[in-house]
Design a protein around this motif. Structure first.
Motif, PDB file in Angstrom:
ATOM      1  N   ASN A   1      73.477  92.727  37.799  1.00  0.00           N
ATOM      2  CA  ASN A   1      72.441  93.381  37.011  1.00  0.00           C
ATOM      3  C   ASN A   1      72.082  94.705  37.699  1.00  0.00           C
ATOM      4  OD1 ASN A   1      72.169  91.270  34.999  1.00  0.00           O
ATOM      5  ND2 ASN A   1      71.286  90.035  36.627  1.00  0.00           N
ATOM      6  N   GLN A   2      70.818  95.033  37.763  1.00  0.00           N
ATOM      7  CA  GLN A   2      70.406  96.258  38.450  1.00  0.00           C
ATOM      8  C   GLN A   2      70.747  96.154  39.926  1.00  0.00           C
ATOM      9  OE1 GLN A   2      66.495  97.989  37.522  1.00  0.00           O
ATOM     10  NE2 GLN A   2      66.005  97.846  39.696  1.00  0.00           N
ATOM     11  N   ILE A   3      71.564  97.077  40.420  1.00  0.00           N
ATOM     12  CA  ILE A   3      72.027  97.038  41.806  1.00  0.00           C
ATOM     13  C   ILE A   3      71.056  97.823  42.676  1.00  0.00           C
ATOM     14  CG2 ILE A   3      73.901  97.606  43.395  1.00  0.00           C
ATOM     15  CD1 ILE A   3      75.835  97.397  41.024  1.00  0.00           C
ATOM     16  N   GLU A   4      70.402  97.123  43.602  1.00  0.00           N
ATOM     17  CA  GLU A   4      69.459  97.791  44.501  1.00  0.00           C
ATOM     18  C   GLU A   4      70.172  98.400  45.709  1.00  0.00           C
ATOM     19  OE1 GLU A   4      66.949  98.217  43.047  1.00  0.00           O
ATOM     20  OE2 GLU A   4      65.824  96.475  42.405  1.00  0.00           O
ATOM     21  N   GLY A   5      71.270  97.797  46.129  1.00  0.00           N
ATOM     22  CA  GLY A   5      72.038  98.315  47.248  1.00  0.00           C
ATOM     23  C   GLY A   5      73.402  97.663  47.279  1.00  0.00           C
ATOM     24  N   MET A   6      74.385  98.340  47.898  1.00  0.00           N
ATOM     25  CA  MET A   6      75.733  97.781  48.017  1.00  0.00           C
ATOM     26  C   MET A   6      76.400  98.379  49.245  1.00  0.00           C
ATOM     27  SD  MET A   6      77.354  99.554  44.595  1.00  0.00           S
ATOM     28  CE  MET A   6      76.611 101.061  43.957  1.00  0.00           C
ATOM     29  N   ILE A   7      77.439  97.683  49.710  1.00  0.00           N
ATOM     30  CA  ILE A   7      78.092  98.072  50.958  1.00  0.00           C
ATOM     31  C   ILE A   7      79.553  97.658  50.916  1.00  0.00           C
ATOM     32  CG2 ILE A   7      77.589  95.915  52.192  1.00  0.00           C
ATOM     33  CD1 ILE A   7      76.889  97.653  54.641  1.00  0.00           C
ATOM     34  N   GLU A   8      80.405  98.442  51.543  1.00  0.00           N
ATOM     35  CA  GLU A   8      81.814  98.093  51.704  1.00  0.00           C
ATOM     36  C   GLU A   8      82.011  97.520  53.096  1.00  0.00           C
ATOM     37  OE1 GLU A   8      86.268 100.161  51.709  1.00  0.00           O
ATOM     38  OE2 GLU A   8      84.466 101.402  51.585  1.00  0.00           O
ATOM     39  N   PHE A   9      82.628  96.335  53.171  1.00  0.00           N
ATOM     40  CA  PHE A   9      82.980  95.777  54.476  1.00  0.00           C
ATOM     41  C   PHE A   9      84.370  96.242  54.896  1.00  0.00           C
ATOM     42  CE2 PHE A   9      84.978  92.447  57.103  1.00  0.00           C
ATOM     43  CZ  PHE A   9      84.148  92.557  58.217  1.00  0.00           C
ATOM     44  N   ASP A  10      85.329  96.086  53.998  1.00  0.00           N
ATOM     45  CA  ASP A  10      86.660  96.642  54.225  1.00  0.00           C
ATOM     46  C   ASP A  10      87.250  96.993  52.875  1.00  0.00           C
ATOM     47  OD1 ASP A  10      87.700  94.283  53.098  1.00  0.00           O
ATOM     48  OD2 ASP A  10      88.093  93.369  55.052  1.00  0.00           O
TER      49      ASP A  10
ATOM     50  N   ARG B   1      86.872  94.091  50.275  1.00  0.00           N
ATOM     51  CA  ARG B   1      85.650  93.329  50.056  1.00  0.00           C
ATOM     52  C   ARG B   1      84.416  94.215  50.155  1.00  0.00           C
ATOM     53  NH1 ARG B   1      85.624  88.444  47.957  1.00  0.00           N
ATOM     54  NH2 ARG B   1      87.322  87.894  49.381  1.00  0.00           N
ATOM     55  N   SER B   2      83.579  94.153  49.115  1.00  0.00           N
ATOM     56  CA  SER B   2      82.274  94.807  49.116  1.00  0.00           C
ATOM     57  C   SER B   2      81.222  93.779  48.713  1.00  0.00           C
ATOM     58  CB  SER B   2      82.252  95.991  48.143  1.00  0.00           C
ATOM     59  OG  SER B   2      83.180  96.989  48.536  1.00  0.00           O
ATOM     60  N   TYR B   3      79.964  94.127  48.966  1.00  0.00           N
ATOM     61  CA  TYR B   3      78.858  93.226  48.641  1.00  0.00           C
ATOM     62  C   TYR B   3      77.774  93.993  47.898  1.00  0.00           C
ATOM     63  CZ  TYR B   3      81.199  89.932  51.684  1.00  0.00           C
ATOM     64  OH  TYR B   3      82.137  89.101  52.242  1.00  0.00           O
TER      65      TYR B   3
ATOM     66  N   ILE C   1      73.087  87.764  45.823  1.00  0.00           N
ATOM     67  CA  ILE C   1      74.030  88.351  46.767  1.00  0.00           C
ATOM     68  C   ILE C   1      75.423  88.103  46.201  1.00  0.00           C
ATOM     69  CG2 ILE C   1      74.855  88.380  49.142  1.00  0.00           C
ATOM     70  CD1 ILE C   1      71.925  89.269  48.784  1.00  0.00           C
ATOM     71  N   ILE C   2      76.131  89.173  45.862  1.00  0.00           N
ATOM     72  CA  ILE C   2      77.380  89.076  45.107  1.00  0.00           C
ATOM     73  C   ILE C   2      78.514  89.704  45.904  1.00  0.00           C
ATOM     74  CG2 ILE C   2      78.564  89.779  42.986  1.00  0.00           C
ATOM     75  CD1 ILE C   2      75.752  89.803  41.666  1.00  0.00           C
ATOM     76  N   SER C   3      79.614  88.978  45.992  1.00  0.00           N
ATOM     77  CA  SER C   3      80.832  89.449  46.640  1.00  0.00           C
ATOM     78  C   SER C   3      81.759  90.043  45.585  1.00  0.00           C
ATOM     79  CB  SER C   3      81.528  88.287  47.349  1.00  0.00           C
ATOM     80  OG  SER C   3      82.848  88.619  47.706  1.00  0.00           O
ATOM     81  N   VAL C   4      82.350  91.208  45.912  1.00  0.00           N
ATOM     82  CA  VAL C   4      83.294  91.866  45.004  1.00  0.00           C
ATOM     83  C   VAL C   4      84.635  92.003  45.718  1.00  0.00           C
ATOM     84  CG1 VAL C   4      83.765  93.899  43.602  1.00  0.00           C
ATOM     85  CG2 VAL C   4      81.403  93.159  43.950  1.00  0.00           C
ATOM     86  N   ASP C   5      85.665  91.405  45.132  1.00  0.00           N
ATOM     87  CA  ASP C   5      87.034  91.531  45.634  1.00  0.00           C
ATOM     88  C   ASP C   5      87.655  92.743  44.966  1.00  0.00           C
ATOM     89  OD1 ASP C   5      89.770  91.334  46.178  1.00  0.00           O
ATOM     90  OD2 ASP C   5      89.750  89.144  46.167  1.00  0.00           O
ATOM     91  N   SER C   6      87.911  93.802  45.737  1.00  0.00           N
ATOM     92  CA  SER C   6      88.418  95.047  45.165  1.00  0.00           C
ATOM     93  C   SER C   6      89.749  94.860  44.451  1.00  0.00           C
ATOM     94  CB  SER C   6      88.568  96.107  46.264  1.00  0.00           C
ATOM     95  OG  SER C   6      87.330  96.370  46.878  1.00  0.00           O
ATOM     96  N   ARG C   7      90.526  93.866  44.866  1.00  0.00           N
ATOM     97  CA  ARG C   7      91.826  93.628  44.244  1.00  0.00           C
ATOM     98  C   ARG C   7      91.697  92.977  42.879  1.00  0.00           C
ATOM     99  NH1 ARG C   7      93.392  90.367  49.553  1.00  0.00           N
ATOM    100  NH2 ARG C   7      91.321  89.609  48.938  1.00  0.00           N
ATOM    101  N   LYS C   8      90.536  92.420  42.569  1.00  0.00           N
ATOM    102  CA  LYS C   8      90.341  91.689  41.311  1.00  0.00           C
ATOM    103  C   LYS C   8      89.157  92.224  40.516  1.00  0.00           C
ATOM    104  CE  LYS C   8      92.000  87.380  43.454  1.00  0.00           C
ATOM    105  NZ  LYS C   8      91.636  85.970  43.770  1.00  0.00           N
ATOM    106  N   LYS C   9      88.737  93.457  40.804  1.00  0.00           N
ATOM    107  CA  LYS C   9      87.500  93.943  40.201  1.00  0.00           C
ATOM    108  C   LYS C   9      87.606  94.221  38.705  1.00  0.00           C
ATOM    109  CE  LYS C   9      88.167  98.827  41.485  1.00  0.00           C
ATOM    110  NZ  LYS C   9      89.405  98.678  42.261  1.00  0.00           N
ATOM    111  N   ASP C  10      88.814  94.209  38.155  1.00  0.00           N
ATOM    112  CA  ASP C  10      88.966  94.420  36.722  1.00  0.00           C
ATOM    113  C   ASP C  10      88.802  93.142  35.912  1.00  0.00           C
ATOM    114  OD1 ASP C  10      89.414  97.199  36.800  1.00  0.00           O
ATOM    115  OD2 ASP C  10      91.495  96.873  37.408  1.00  0.00           O
ATOM    116  N   GLY C  11      88.585  92.015  36.594  1.00  0.00           N
ATOM    117  CA  GLY C  11      88.357  90.757  35.894  1.00  0.00           C
ATOM    118  C   GLY C  11      87.122  90.055  36.427  1.00  0.00           C
ATOM    119  N   PRO C  12      86.536  89.166  35.654  1.00  0.00           N
ATOM    120  CA  PRO C  12      85.311  88.490  36.113  1.00  0.00           C
ATOM    121  C   PRO C  12      85.528  87.636  37.349  1.00  0.00           C
ATOM    122  CG  PRO C  12      86.154  87.477  34.095  1.00  0.00           C
ATOM    123  CD  PRO C  12      86.938  88.729  34.301  1.00  0.00           C
TER     124      PRO C  12
END
Length: 784
Positions: free
Chosen positions: A460-469, A472-474, A483-494
């Motif tokens: 939803n509304q993103i208050e802050g985000m960070i790249e670990f490598d 992987r970003s959060y 607290i949401i994990s984002v896999d950069s390799r799969k970011k085009d799918g849910p």
């Protein structure tokens, strides 16, 4: 759409981009995003070899100068006075509408606007453009689209239709407006409600008077169209800043719902707002909101935070009289038709409820679990819901018990106001939107755009985000402090988005603003939920992709009764900053902001101090050259990490801390490379500091149009981005303009004697100066 990566470097003569890149290297090599976060370039095929070129051999690429020598421990250049340098050029690239989006906020039926059997709809969308759209359900596009200049960043909060005068009332921020089919391309401003920053839940009584709720007044107000006067009533309760929900019965009894502390109901006659009756919930709660009120038949249906059922109140006795266990999707109802039946949707099924017996009848399936509006004319029920392109409108025929017709309407797109930024190692700048959902990205080299998939429903509304490598970003998502994990390799799918924790459930948190990373872990800090004080500090283990621990100070907050809004980390310690501003609806904690140091291994505080007594909030800490650098709205503060004591203040703006209410993100610092340069932004003034040169330079012209917001992002290549005009991403120029050379005033010479000779040709116009990069072709343009 696939996110574009940084384009291969062109081996041609040095351009301004090359100069800036060299300047970034000379200022400190490669900037990590975030600082101290170990980021690597994503794996991929090497760029193709350049093909043969015609013409002269291009000049060799200039050799980059070596980076600066390492900082000395506790380097004195950070605490030395700064000299003022000439302003920079400001924004050197603009990306209009950085987060194009279509998020429908509400849809209100407009019966009587036309003679058509199905009512037209007034539709509001989130954002500062195209906020109001008038829709004919039988047409494929809006009939009228209205942009409201100067609206709240989230757009329109509420709408109410007065059939007799054919007037649509609407509110945004603290302002009241109206729309009429007589002037369909504009909304007329009626006026501001004194003392209110937000207006809620517009309703009309039988005399045509408009009612609404307010924040932070905790009161109702009325607008009488006959006298054109706005009147604010007395606060309903000393402990309530919000009146978010309102309903008016056929006898003109007003029902008002409060929050965020001790949410409850108040009722009073419309002609005597001072004659109030207070009604507590059946099970009172310390914090939360009344989330819906509907007068249906002989009952008042009420929903409240964390209560799944609709509670039924007998208006004659003021006593609770049972509940409806079946959840009404979106808490939306058609209201009673002919005093007999109300229509609602639950789990994709349309129900009719007999308002005399409160018994349900299951009617049939519809194509949505989340209706925006329901309207019935006795023969059919119109069910409106959102689809990615706009609206889906279903016509459910009561005689046949099924949907007989479906129409879709493509709405005009909107744009989210920029809420957060992240410069990523993949070459993109990622953008979070205010009242938004999902994630957007802009590639500043190509102008390419990307959005997270429509079927991703966690962010939803993103208050802050960070790249670990690089993989992987959060993300910290507002509402429930997800607290949401984002896999950069799969970011085009849910499947690329995983919620690790919902901090609202156990810790009563709302907004994850603070983020930091070291070589092994990621850390987050939060703002508490509405009506609560005290944020938490937590750690994520990226190896397991789980939250390893959360510290909440025994429920009082990791920093007692303070929000945790800024973090920095090395491999041994986490440093943080706080704000005395807590969840909405509760007074600020007294005293100044705090700075803390935590030993990661033991999870014990080493120290907690108040180094800047004038400020109730300190922002965006960075570890640079053996110092802890933190921001306030006045400038930056150099703090000794050994003991938390203030060593030096650098004044950068004309603002005063005491004149600004402490916030959660009112100032920011972007670190370039090793911190040789940092950018500070607050209260419309943005400044670049070059510690090695000992200079500070204003970016752009704060007194003109070059004013930038308080959220910044630095990329690994040393570029810094901000925003302007709410929705426009900009790249900031970090190089002060050279001073104009001093020249002696020439002695005037007599004009030559005129002759018949042909006058000399005027000098050719100078060629336009090339911009830093070729102008990108944005996917969408917005206001300048």
């Amino acid at each position: 759409m696939t996110v574009h990566h940084d384009a291969p470097q062109d081996p041609h003569p040095l351009t301004r981009r090359g100069l800036l890149a060299l300047a970034a290297l000379a200022a400190g090599g490669v900037a990590l995003s975030p600082p101290a976060s170990p980021v690597r370039a994503p794996a991929g095929p090497p760029p193709p070899a350049p093909g043969p070129t015609a013409g002269p051999t291009p000049a060799p690429t200039p050799t980059a100068k070596p980076g600066p020598p390492p900082w000395h421990p506790r380097d004195p250049r950070l605490t030395a006075p700064l000299k003022r340098a000439a302003n920079t050029r400001g924004a050197i690239s603009r990306f209009e509408g950085a987060f194009p989006a279509l998020n429908v906020k509400a849809a209100v039926p407009l019966p009587g606007l036309t003679s058509a059997p199905a009512p037209w709809l007034a539709v509001s969308i989130v954002g500062p453009v195209n906020q109001l759209q008038i829709v004919n359900p039988e047409a494929g596009a809006p009939v009228h689209v209205v942009s409201i200049a100067g609206s709240h960043n989230g757009g329109i909060e509420s709408m109410a239709w007065h059939r007799e005068s054919k007037t649509l009332y609407l509110c945004t921020g603290g302002d009241l407006l109206s729309w009429s089919p007589a002037s369909p391309k504009q909304a007329r401003r009626i006026g501001a409600v004194p003392g209110a920053t937000t207006l809620y839940e517009l309703q009309l009584d039988s005399s045509g008077n408009l009612w609404g709720g307010t924040y932070p007044l905790g009161a109702t107000f009325t607008y009488a169209a006959a006298t054109k006067k706005i009147r604010v009533h007395k606060r309903l309760a000393a402990d309530s800043d919000y009146v978010r929900r309102l309903a008016i019965g056929p006898d003109d009894t007003v029902w008002a719902g409060t929050g965020s502390r001790n949410p409850r109901i108040f009722s009073f006659p419309a002609d005597n707002p001072g004659r109030r009756t207070e009604i507590q919930l059946p099970d009172p709660m310390p914090n939360g909101f009344i989330s819906s009120i509907d007068v249906i038949g002989d009952r008042v249906a009420v929903s409240a935070s964390d209560i799944p059922a609709q509670l039924l109140l007998d208006p004659a006795t003021g006593k609770w009289a049972g509940k409806v266990e079946r959840v009404w999707a979106g808490r939306r109802t058609s209201g009673a038709t002919g005093g007999a039946r109300a229509f609602t949707v639950s789990k994709g099924i349309l129900y009719a409820t007999d308002t005399a017996t409160w018994r349900d009848a299951k009617l049939g399936a519809v194509g949505t679990d989340a209706p925006l509006a329901l309207a019935s004319n006795g023969k059919q029920v119109l069910v409106a819901s959102q689809i990615p392109t706009g609206l889906r409108i279903e016509f459910f025929t009561l005689a046949t018990g099924k949907v007989e017709k479906v129409r879709t309407v493509s709405l005009a797109d909107g744009e989210f106001t920029i809420q957060s930024l992240l410069g990523h190692s993949d070459g993109n700048v990622y953008v979070g939107g205010y009242m938004g959902d999902g994630l957007a990205a802009v590639n500043p080299d190509t102008g390419g755009r990307w959005n997270s998939p429509d079927d991703e429903h966690l962010v939803n509304q993103i208050e802050g985000m960070i790249e670990f490598d690089a993989t992987r970003s959060y993300i910290g998502s507002y509402g429930s402090a997800d607290i949401i994990s984002v896999d950069s390799r799969k970011k085009d799918g849910p499947e690329g988005y995983v919620r690790l924790e919902r901090l609202s459930r156990k810790y009563h948190q709302s907004r994850p603003f603070g983020w930091a990373a070291n070589s092994r872990n990621v850390f987050f800090g939060t703002v508490p939920d509405y009506g609560r004080a005290g944020g938490v500090l937590g750690m994520i283990d990226p190896r397991t992709n789980k939250v390893a621990w959360v510290l909440d100070g025994g429920g009082a907050g990791f920093v007692k009764a303070h929000s945790v809004i800024g973090l920095a980390a090395d491999d041994r310690y986490v440093y943080g900053t706080s704000s005395v501003r807590n969840g909405y609806g509760i007074p600020d904690t007294k005293g100044p902001a705090k700075v803390f140091k935590l030993e990661i291994a033991t999870r014990k505080k080493v120290w907690e101090t108040t180094p800047v007594r004038s400020s109730g909030a300190l922002y965006a800490p960075k570890l640079i050259a053996g110092w802890l650098v933190v921001a306030d709205v006045e400038g930056i503060n150099i703090i000794d990490p050994a003991n938390g004591k203030l060593v030096r203040r650098h004044r950068l703006t004309a603002a005063r801390n005491a004149a600004h209410r402490p916030g959660w993100a009112n100032a920011d610092i972007a670190q370039v490379g090793d911190g040789s340069k940092v950018v500070h932004s607050a209260t419309g003034t943005t400044t670049v500091i070059d510690f090695r040169a000992g200079t500070q330079a204003v970016i752009g012209s704060p007194k003109g149009r070059q004013r930038f917001g308080p959220r910044l992002a630095a990329t690994p290549s040393g570029r810094v981005f901000g925003y302007t005009d709410k929705t426009v991403l900009v790249e900031l120029d970090l190089l002060p303009r050279p001073a104009a050379p001093k020249t002696k005033t020439p002695v005037p010479t007599p004009a030559p004697t005129p002759t018949k000779a042909r006058p000399p040709k005027p000098a050719p116009a100078p060629a336009p100066t090339p911009s830093k990069s070729a102008a990108p072709t944005p996917a969408k343009t917005g206001g300048a």
